[in-house]
Design a protein around this motif. Sequence first.
Motif, mmCIF file in Angstrom:
data_model
loop_
_atom_site.group_PDB
_atom_site.id
_atom_site.type_symbol
_atom_site.label_atom_id
_atom_site.label_comp_id
_atom_site.label_asym_id
_atom_site.label_seq_id
_atom_site.Cartn_x
_atom_site.Cartn_y
_atom_site.Cartn_z
ATOM 1 N N LEU A 86 -3.115 3.566 7.456
ATOM 2 C CA LEU A 86 -2.212 2.423 7.576
ATOM 3 C C LEU A 86 -1.603 2.190 6.196
ATOM 4 O O LEU A 86 -2.341 1.984 5.222
ATOM 5 N N VAL A 87 -0.283 2.220 6.125
ATOM 6 C CA VAL A 87 0.401 2.198 4.826
ATOM 7 C C VAL A 87 1.516 1.162 4.830
ATOM 8 O O VAL A 87 2.399 1.195 5.688
ATOM 9 N N ASP A 88 1.464 0.244 3.886
ATOM 10 C CA ASP A 88 2.616 -0.613 3.599
ATOM 11 C C ASP A 88 3.055 -0.277 2.175
ATOM 12 O O ASP A 88 2.363 -0.623 1.209
ATOM 13 N N PRO A 89 4.191 0.408 2.014
ATOM 14 C CA PRO A 89 4.593 0.913 0.695
ATOM 15 C C PRO A 89 5.020 -0.170 -0.275
ATOM 16 O O PRO A 89 4.943 0.011 -1.483
ATOM 17 N N ILE A 90 5.499 -1.287 0.254
ATOM 18 C CA ILE A 90 5.772 -2.489 -0.553
ATOM 19 C C ILE A 90 5.491 -3.685 0.346
ATOM 20 O O ILE A 90 6.278 -3.992 1.243
ATOM 21 N N ASP A 91 4.371 -4.339 0.112
ATOM 22 C CA ASP A 91 4.073 -5.562 0.859
ATOM 23 C C ASP A 91 4.517 -6.736 0.005
ATOM 24 O O ASP A 91 4.044 -6.916 -1.125
ATOM 25 N N GLY A 92 5.432 -7.509 0.557
ATOM 26 C CA GLY A 92 6.081 -8.550 -0.234
ATOM 27 C C GLY A 92 7.441 -8.072 -0.702
ATOM 28 O O GLY A 92 7.801 -8.222 -1.868
ATOM 29 N N LEU A 108 -7.693 3.452 5.428
ATOM 30 C CA LEU A 108 -8.062 4.562 6.293
ATOM 31 C C LEU A 108 -8.976 4.040 7.390
ATOM 32 O O LEU A 108 -10.025 3.460 7.113
ATOM 33 N N ARG A 109 -8.561 4.253 8.627
ATOM 34 C CA ARG A 109 -9.333 3.820 9.792
ATOM 35 C C ARG A 109 -9.954 5.031 10.486
ATOM 36 O O ARG A 109 -9.353 6.103 10.539
ATOM 37 N N ARG A 110 -11.132 4.835 11.037
ATOM 38 C CA ARG A 110 -11.731 5.805 11.958
ATOM 39 C C ARG A 110 -12.127 5.038 13.209
ATOM 40 O O ARG A 110 -13.008 4.174 13.162
ATOM 41 N N GLY A 111 -11.423 5.300 14.290
ATOM 42 C CA GLY A 111 -11.622 4.487 15.477
ATOM 43 C C GLY A 111 -11.199 3.057 15.206
ATOM 44 O O GLY A 111 -10.094 2.793 14.745
ATOM 45 N N ASN A 112 -12.107 2.115 15.442
ATOM 46 C CA ASN A 112 -11.767 0.704 15.209
ATOM 47 C C ASN A 112 -12.373 0.166 13.926
ATOM 48 O O ASN A 112 -12.498 -1.048 13.753
ATOM 49 N N GLN A 113 -12.750 1.047 12.992
ATOM 50 C CA GLN A 113 -13.322 0.626 11.722
ATOM 51 C C GLN A 113 -12.444 1.056 10.554
ATOM 52 O O GLN A 113 -11.913 2.172 10.549
ATOM 53 N N THR A 114 -12.293 0.156 9.577
ATOM 54 C CA THR A 114 -11.632 0.513 8.324
ATOM 55 C C THR A 114 -12.694 1.052 7.372
ATOM 56 O O THR A 114 -13.636 0.337 7.016
ATOM 57 N N LEU A 115 -12.547 2.297 6.978
ATOM 58 C CA LEU A 115 -13.552 2.954 6.134
ATOM 59 C C LEU A 115 -13.349 2.657 4.659
ATOM 60 O O LEU A 115 -14.314 2.466 3.912
ATOM 61 N N PHE A 128 -7.199 -3.197 -6.474
ATOM 62 C CA PHE A 128 -8.303 -3.688 -5.657
ATOM 63 C C PHE A 128 -8.720 -2.563 -4.703
ATOM 64 O O PHE A 128 -7.862 -2.016 -3.991
ATOM 65 N N THR A 129 -10.001 -2.238 -4.677
ATOM 66 C CA THR A 129 -10.485 -1.170 -3.810
ATOM 67 C C THR A 129 -11.737 -1.619 -3.067
ATOM 68 O O THR A 129 -12.492 -2.466 -3.551
ATOM 69 N N ALA A 130 -11.954 -1.016 -1.907
ATOM 70 C CA ALA A 130 -13.167 -1.307 -1.133
ATOM 71 C C ALA A 130 -13.503 -0.114 -0.263
ATOM 72 O O ALA A 130 -12.612 0.592 0.220
ATOM 73 N N LYS A 131 -14.790 0.088 -0.074
ATOM 74 C CA LYS A 131 -15.286 1.084 0.876
ATOM 75 C C LYS A 131 -16.316 0.393 1.747
ATOM 76 O O LYS A 131 -17.116 -0.407 1.245
ATOM 77 N N LYS A 132 -16.279 0.643 3.052
ATOM 78 C CA LYS A 132 -17.170 -0.037 3.975
ATOM 79 C C LYS A 132 -18.626 0.164 3.564
ATOM 80 O O LYS A 132 -19.096 1.292 3.412
ATOM 81 N N GLY A 133 -19.320 -0.962 3.330
ATOM 82 C CA GLY A 133 -20.701 -0.914 2.908
ATOM 83 C C GLY A 133 -20.893 -0.648 1.431
ATOM 84 O O GLY A 133 -22.030 -0.606 0.939
ATOM 85 N N GLY A 134 -19.789 -0.503 0.702
ATOM 86 C CA GLY A 134 -19.888 -0.144 -0.709
ATOM 87 C C GLY A 134 -19.367 -1.177 -1.678
ATOM 88 O O GLY A 134 -19.316 -0.943 -2.886
ATOM 89 N N GLY A 135 -18.954 -2.355 -1.174
ATOM 90 C CA GLY A 135 -18.477 -3.417 -2.052
ATOM 91 C C GLY A 135 -16.983 -3.380 -2.280
ATOM 92 O O GLY A 135 -16.282 -2.441 -1.890
ATOM 93 N N ALA A 217 -6.526 -3.259 4.688
ATOM 94 C CA ALA A 217 -7.261 -3.049 3.438
ATOM 95 C C ALA A 217 -7.741 -4.371 2.858
ATOM 96 O O ALA A 217 -8.871 -4.481 2.367
ATOM 97 N N GLY A 218 -6.886 -5.392 2.914
ATOM 98 C CA GLY A 218 -7.260 -6.707 2.395
ATOM 99 C C GLY A 218 -8.420 -7.318 3.148
ATOM 100 O O GLY A 218 -9.291 -7.975 2.565
#
Length: 271
Positions: A86-92, A108-115, A128-135, A217-218
């Motif tokens: 899922l990509v928004d090249p300029i949000d705002g 990046l989604r896999r099924g209904n989860q954002t990884l 800002f970065t996040a990984k599911k289960g990784g903070g 992502a947010g």
Amino acid sequence: MSIDYDATLDTMVAAAREAGALTQAHFRRFRDLEIGVKGPGDFVSDADRESEQLIRKRLFEIDPSWSLTGEEFAPVDGSDPEHRWLVDPIDGTTNFLNGQHYTITIALRRGNQTLCGLVYNPVADEMFTAKKGGGAFLNGERLHVSTSRDVAMMCIGTGLPTPNLQLYPGAYDRLDAIRAPIGAVRVVGSAANSCAYVACGRLTGYFEETGFVDTAAGILLVEEAGGIVTDWWGRGPDVFERTGCLVVANAATHTYLLEHLKAVPPKNPKL
């Protein structure tokens, strides 16, 4: 085949930084940009298109079989339907066209989860970065939502559409419903950046009728920073994908917003 999602996130970050440099070249001459109109209050520039093209190219280098949904071009349905970018090249974009802060967001989604996901503000150089289960992290520093419970200190973000927009009905009634006892209301101008601000504690909460591509992502950032994500009726992020009515907040602000938003529901909720 095992997928290294840490390496995947590293590639996402590199792509966002590259797109950031590209968009900043346009941003420095924002008064001279050619502007197109997709709809009422919905603008686009060459920078949006060029940014998405660049990001698409970099992401498909990871795995060309994955799918992709962006803001500026038709979706790509790859042979692997489970993985979708899922990509928004300029949000705002309105911010961007007026020389104000904007973001680039990739999830990046896999099924209904954002990884994994990122929100990048090229103007402030905030990644800002996040990984599911990784903070959740800002430029490598771990994030946590605000712990404030004082209503008088709540700082809540939202968007304020103009009357020509479909989302206008009820927007100012909702503002009146939530604003009286709280400390402040802020309009950041980017849904992705608003979520990121909740994740790092600059906002105690944020609500708006918005899109999932902008906020996937947010949402992960807020969840990994210890915040709560629902629609306006307290139902989970999977329901928000259908209703478009998002609340992200710390616990106290979430309770406050649900209590006050229910008095002014959207005119045409996508239930």
